[in-house]
Design a protein around this motif. Structure first.
Motif, mmCIF file in Angstrom:
data_model
loop_
_atom_site.group_PDB
_atom_site.id
_atom_site.type_symbol
_atom_site.label_atom_id
_atom_site.label_comp_id
_atom_site.label_asym_id
_atom_site.label_seq_id
_atom_site.Cartn_x
_atom_site.Cartn_y
_atom_site.Cartn_z
ATOM 1 N N GLY A 90 0.798 -1.227 0.000
ATOM 2 C CA GLY A 90 0.000 0.000 0.000
ATOM 3 C C GLY A 90 0.829 1.275 0.000
ATOM 4 N N ARG A 91 2.106 1.144 -0.284
ATOM 5 C CA ARG A 91 2.972 2.335 -0.320
ATOM 6 C C ARG A 91 2.554 3.279 -1.438
ATOM 7 N NH1 ARG A 91 8.080 -1.302 0.262
ATOM 8 N NH2 ARG A 91 8.325 -1.317 2.519
ATOM 9 N N ASP A 92 2.872 4.558 -1.248
ATOM 10 C CA ASP A 92 2.680 5.536 -2.309
ATOM 11 C C ASP A 92 3.596 5.184 -3.474
ATOM 12 O OD1 ASP A 92 0.833 6.970 -0.801
ATOM 13 O OD2 ASP A 92 2.348 8.322 0.004
ATOM 14 N N VAL A 93 3.184 5.555 -4.668
ATOM 15 C CA VAL A 93 3.899 5.225 -5.894
ATOM 16 C C VAL A 93 4.770 6.403 -6.332
ATOM 17 C CG1 VAL A 93 3.575 4.796 -8.373
ATOM 18 C CG2 VAL A 93 2.174 3.582 -6.701
ATOM 19 N N VAL A 94 5.980 6.086 -6.799
ATOM 20 C CA VAL A 94 6.844 7.086 -7.417
ATOM 21 C C VAL A 94 7.170 6.613 -8.825
ATOM 22 C CG1 VAL A 94 9.023 8.358 -7.330
ATOM 23 C CG2 VAL A 94 7.859 7.738 -5.203
ATOM 24 N N LEU A 95 6.815 7.426 -9.809
ATOM 25 C CA LEU A 95 7.136 7.162 -11.210
ATOM 26 C C LEU A 95 8.528 7.734 -11.471
ATOM 27 C CD1 LEU A 95 3.708 8.239 -12.745
ATOM 28 C CD2 LEU A 95 4.432 5.961 -12.000
ATOM 29 N N LEU A 96 9.444 6.873 -11.916
ATOM 30 C CA LEU A 96 10.847 7.259 -12.040
ATOM 31 C C LEU A 96 11.352 7.346 -13.466
ATOM 32 C CD1 LEU A 96 12.493 5.024 -9.299
ATOM 33 C CD2 LEU A 96 12.174 7.495 -9.229
ATOM 34 N N CYS A 97 12.223 8.325 -13.678
ATOM 35 C CA CYS A 97 13.019 8.415 -14.891
ATOM 36 C C CYS A 97 14.341 9.092 -14.533
ATOM 37 C CB CYS A 97 12.263 9.132 -16.000
ATOM 38 S SG CYS A 97 11.953 10.845 -15.642
ATOM 39 N N TYR A 98 15.086 9.553 -15.521
ATOM 40 C CA TYR A 98 16.453 10.021 -15.294
ATOM 41 C C TYR A 98 16.608 11.498 -14.980
ATOM 42 C CZ TYR A 98 18.550 5.673 -16.949
ATOM 43 O OH TYR A 98 18.946 4.375 -17.079
ATOM 44 N N GLU A 99 15.843 12.351 -15.609
ATOM 45 C CA GLU A 99 16.104 13.790 -15.563
ATOM 46 C C GLU A 99 15.912 14.371 -14.168
ATOM 47 O OE1 GLU A 99 17.477 15.260 -18.084
ATOM 48 O OE2 GLU A 99 17.198 13.550 -19.415
ATOM 49 N N ALA A 100 16.876 15.163 -13.728
ATOM 50 C CA ALA A 100 16.814 15.800 -12.410
ATOM 51 C C ALA A 100 15.677 16.817 -12.350
ATOM 52 C CB ALA A 100 18.147 16.477 -12.101
ATOM 53 N N ALA A 101 15.341 17.215 -11.153
ATOM 54 C CA ALA A 101 14.288 18.215 -10.948
ATOM 55 C C ALA A 101 14.612 19.476 -11.751
ATOM 56 C CB ALA A 101 14.159 18.541 -9.470
ATOM 57 N N GLY A 102 13.602 20.064 -12.324
ATOM 58 C CA GLY A 102 13.777 21.286 -13.092
ATOM 59 C C GLY A 102 14.136 21.072 -14.555
ATOM 60 N N LYS A 103 14.435 19.838 -14.936
ATOM 61 C CA LYS A 103 14.763 19.530 -16.335
ATOM 62 C C LYS A 103 13.499 19.127 -17.078
ATOM 63 C CE LYS A 103 19.397 19.295 -15.888
ATOM 64 N NZ LYS A 103 20.475 19.551 -16.770
ATOM 65 N N LEU A 104 13.488 19.353 -18.375
ATOM 66 C CA LEU A 104 12.366 18.912 -19.205
ATOM 67 C C LEU A 104 12.344 17.392 -19.230
ATOM 68 C CD1 LEU A 104 12.793 21.419 -22.157
ATOM 69 C CD2 LEU A 104 11.209 21.589 -20.217
ATOM 70 N N CYS A 105 11.181 16.814 -18.987
ATOM 71 C CA CYS A 105 11.105 15.364 -18.879
ATOM 72 C C CYS A 105 9.682 14.874 -19.104
ATOM 73 C CB CYS A 105 11.579 14.945 -17.491
ATOM 74 S SG CYS A 105 11.551 13.176 -17.245
ATOM 75 N N HIS A 106 9.557 13.676 -19.653
ATOM 76 C CA HIS A 106 8.233 13.120 -19.914
ATOM 77 C C HIS A 106 7.454 12.829 -18.637
ATOM 78 C CE1 HIS A 106 10.137 9.261 -19.049
ATOM 79 N NE2 HIS A 106 8.959 8.661 -19.125
ATOM 80 N N ARG A 107 8.142 12.673 -17.507
ATOM 81 C CA ARG A 107 7.396 12.383 -16.275
ATOM 82 C C ARG A 107 6.472 13.538 -15.910
ATOM 83 N NH1 ARG A 107 12.484 13.299 -13.793
ATOM 84 N NH2 ARG A 107 12.408 14.981 -12.272
ATOM 85 N N HIS A 108 6.854 14.767 -16.284
ATOM 86 C CA HIS A 108 5.984 15.920 -16.020
ATOM 87 C C HIS A 108 4.739 15.862 -16.902
ATOM 88 C CE1 HIS A 108 9.291 17.305 -13.638
ATOM 89 N NE2 HIS A 108 10.078 17.356 -14.692
ATOM 90 N N LEU A 109 4.887 15.349 -18.110
ATOM 91 C CA LEU A 109 3.743 15.164 -18.997
ATOM 92 C C LEU A 109 2.822 14.078 -18.459
ATOM 93 C CD1 LEU A 109 5.627 15.352 -22.418
ATOM 94 C CD2 LEU A 109 4.491 17.211 -21.185
ATOM 95 N N VAL A 110 3.406 13.019 -17.910
ATOM 96 C CA VAL A 110 2.612 11.950 -17.290
ATOM 97 C C VAL A 110 1.848 12.502 -16.090
ATOM 98 C CG1 VAL A 110 2.703 9.744 -16.055
ATOM 99 C CG2 VAL A 110 4.116 10.089 -18.088
ATOM 100 N N ALA A 111 2.533 13.279 -15.251
ATOM 101 C CA ALA A 111 1.882 13.852 -14.067
ATOM 102 C C ALA A 111 0.691 14.721 -14.475
ATOM 103 C CB ALA A 111 2.887 14.670 -13.264
ATOM 104 N N GLU A 112 0.885 15.516 -15.500
ATOM 105 C CA GLU A 112 -0.213 16.362 -15.990
ATOM 106 C C GLU A 112 -1.356 15.510 -16.524
ATOM 107 O OE1 GLU A 112 -0.744 19.410 -19.667
ATOM 108 O OE2 GLU A 112 1.043 19.706 -18.414
ATOM 109 N N TRP A 113 -1.028 14.475 -17.275
ATOM 110 C CA TRP A 113 -2.040 13.585 -17.851
ATOM 111 C C TRP A 113 -2.817 12.860 -16.758
ATOM 112 C CZ3 TRP A 113 -1.945 8.026 -18.323
ATOM 113 C CH2 TRP A 113 -2.913 7.510 -19.197
ATOM 114 N N LEU A 114 -2.107 12.384 -15.739
ATOM 115 C CA LEU A 114 -2.785 11.696 -14.630
ATOM 116 C C LEU A 114 -3.618 12.665 -13.803
ATOM 117 C CD1 LEU A 114 0.000 9.276 -13.353
ATOM 118 C CD2 LEU A 114 -2.118 8.655 -14.548
#
Length: 120
Positions: A90-114
């Protein structure tokens, strides 16, 4: 369950706190644990190499990646995230990729989509 996004280097010493889910096309060999994967959210090598090598702009990357997301069912992805969370007690989920905070990354697009994911 809460959903977060982050990057591998930030989570390498906190891996036990969350249900970690890889959404990058690959993962670093140095990461200390195996990861659950959600291949539906991988950007693919064409997009990754295109942006890294300057063959496509961030705007084109966004359009192409958002087209990938548009073909998915958000409810199906959420169900899979709930299942992965359940497998991790039941742990919270973290979606991971490579780019550091503040960098352009698809995870931000996923977060927006979700619509309910925030950066760790």
């Amino acid at each position: 369950m809460r959903i977060y996004t982050s990057y591998y280097a930030k989570m390498k010493d906190r891996w036990w706190e969350y249900a970690l889910v890889r959404i990058s096309t690959n993962s670093p060999a140095w990461f200390p644990v195996g990861l659950s994967c959600l291949p539906e959210l991988y950007p693919g090598w064409e997009l990754v190499s295109g942006i890294k090598e300057g063959r496509i702009t961030w705007g084109e990357y966004q359009l192409r990646y958002n087209a990938i997301l548009a073909k998915l069912c958000r409810d199906d992805i959420m169900r899979k995230l709930w299942e992965l969370s359940d497998l991790e007690g039941g742990r919270d989920v973290v979606l991971l990729c490579y780019e550091a905070a503040g960098k352009l990354c698809h995870r931000h697009l996923v977060a927006e989509w979700l619509g309910n994911a925030e950066e760790l």
